[in-house]
Design an enzyme around this catalytic site. Sequence first.
Site, PDB file in Angstrom:
ATOM      1  N   VAL A 149       7.113   2.907   2.859  1.00 28.54           N
ATOM      2  CA  VAL A 149       7.855   3.913   2.046  1.00 28.54           C
ATOM      3  C   VAL A 149       8.193   5.635   2.644  1.00 28.54           C
ATOM      4  O   VAL A 149       9.517   6.376   1.974  1.00 28.54           O
ATOM      5  CB  VAL A 149       7.875   3.766   0.926  1.00 28.54           C
ATOM      6  CG1 VAL A 149       6.911   2.513  -0.150  1.00 28.54           C
ATOM      7  CG2 VAL A 149       6.310   4.717  -0.094  1.00 28.54           C
TER       8      VAL A 149
ATOM      9  N   TYR B  12      -0.730  14.089  -9.011  1.00 26.00           N
ATOM     10  CA  TYR B  12      -0.222  13.086  -9.185  1.00 26.00           C
ATOM     11  C   TYR B  12       0.700  13.875 -10.060  1.00 26.00           C
ATOM     12  O   TYR B  12       2.191  12.722 -10.079  1.00 26.00           O
ATOM     13  CB  TYR B  12      -1.146  12.472  -9.553  1.00 26.00           C
ATOM     14  CG  TYR B  12      -1.052  10.730  -9.901  1.00 26.00           C
ATOM     15  CD1 TYR B  12      -0.437   9.924  -8.730  1.00 26.00           C
ATOM     16  CD2 TYR B  12      -0.970  10.352 -11.301  1.00 26.00           C
ATOM     17  CE1 TYR B  12      -0.540   8.499  -9.215  1.00 26.00           C
ATOM     18  CE2 TYR B  12      -0.668   8.844 -11.527  1.00 26.00           C
ATOM     19  CZ  TYR B  12       0.086   7.730 -10.694  1.00 26.00           C
ATOM     20  OH  TYR B  12       0.670   6.855 -11.507  1.00 26.00           O
TER      21      TYR B  12
END
Length: 251
Positions: free
Chosen positions: A61, A152
């Site tokens: 991706v 994150y």
Amino acid sequence: MDRLAGKVAIITGGAMGQGAGISRAYVAEGAKVVIADVAKDEGQALADELGADAHFAHHDVSDPAAWTSLVEDTNQRFGPVSILANNAGILRFGSVEDMPIEDVELLFRVNQLGCWLGMQSVVPTMKGNGGGAIINASSTEGLGGMANTVAYGATKFAIRGMTKGASHELGRYNIRVNSVHPGMIDTPMTRVHGGDIAMEYGASKIPLRRVGHPEDVAPLYVFLGSEESSYINGAEIAIDGGVTATHAFGG
């Protein structure tokens, strides 16, 4: 069983965990699905299981050229892409003080840049065919903070923000962009960080007193990809057993 009949979907990270659950649900509801993932064996096995309505594509991706090829191949194989489930993502824990910059950059490239490139790549096809649905996987860590997930969480907050901006840009073309915010879901990605002990601890912090499963998440993706959600755009939807009803998970 035909809520997605006539739809063509790309599902990133579609080989395992939540992505596999979404892939199965989409095919069951009548969609043609491209399972895009770096996990070759698992992705091909799932495509074989699902039959002629599914195809596995090895896909990174974070690679712009790979996105161009993926969308072109999907358009030729099944018809114009009408749904993008930007589900691919990775999880790394680490404190602000100690987390290696390599992990921070990897989180950015897979989670945030991958989502951006996916949206950018499908827009021309969707514009040319009267619209579509983009579903971006954020997290409860895109709604509230948690220790040792700063990097994150930064990517998941970014996905939330990109979703809202894109919904304004693309709404005029009947392209709806929404974000999904799962809490603790029992998948290989989460189990690697503590296994059963982590699942049990997580369940104790959730109002429903259980962790989620891919089968809990997939119906939301079906809804957001279908015409049932035709007036939902720019939304952020938590699917977390109630964790974000008050404080962020672990707060």
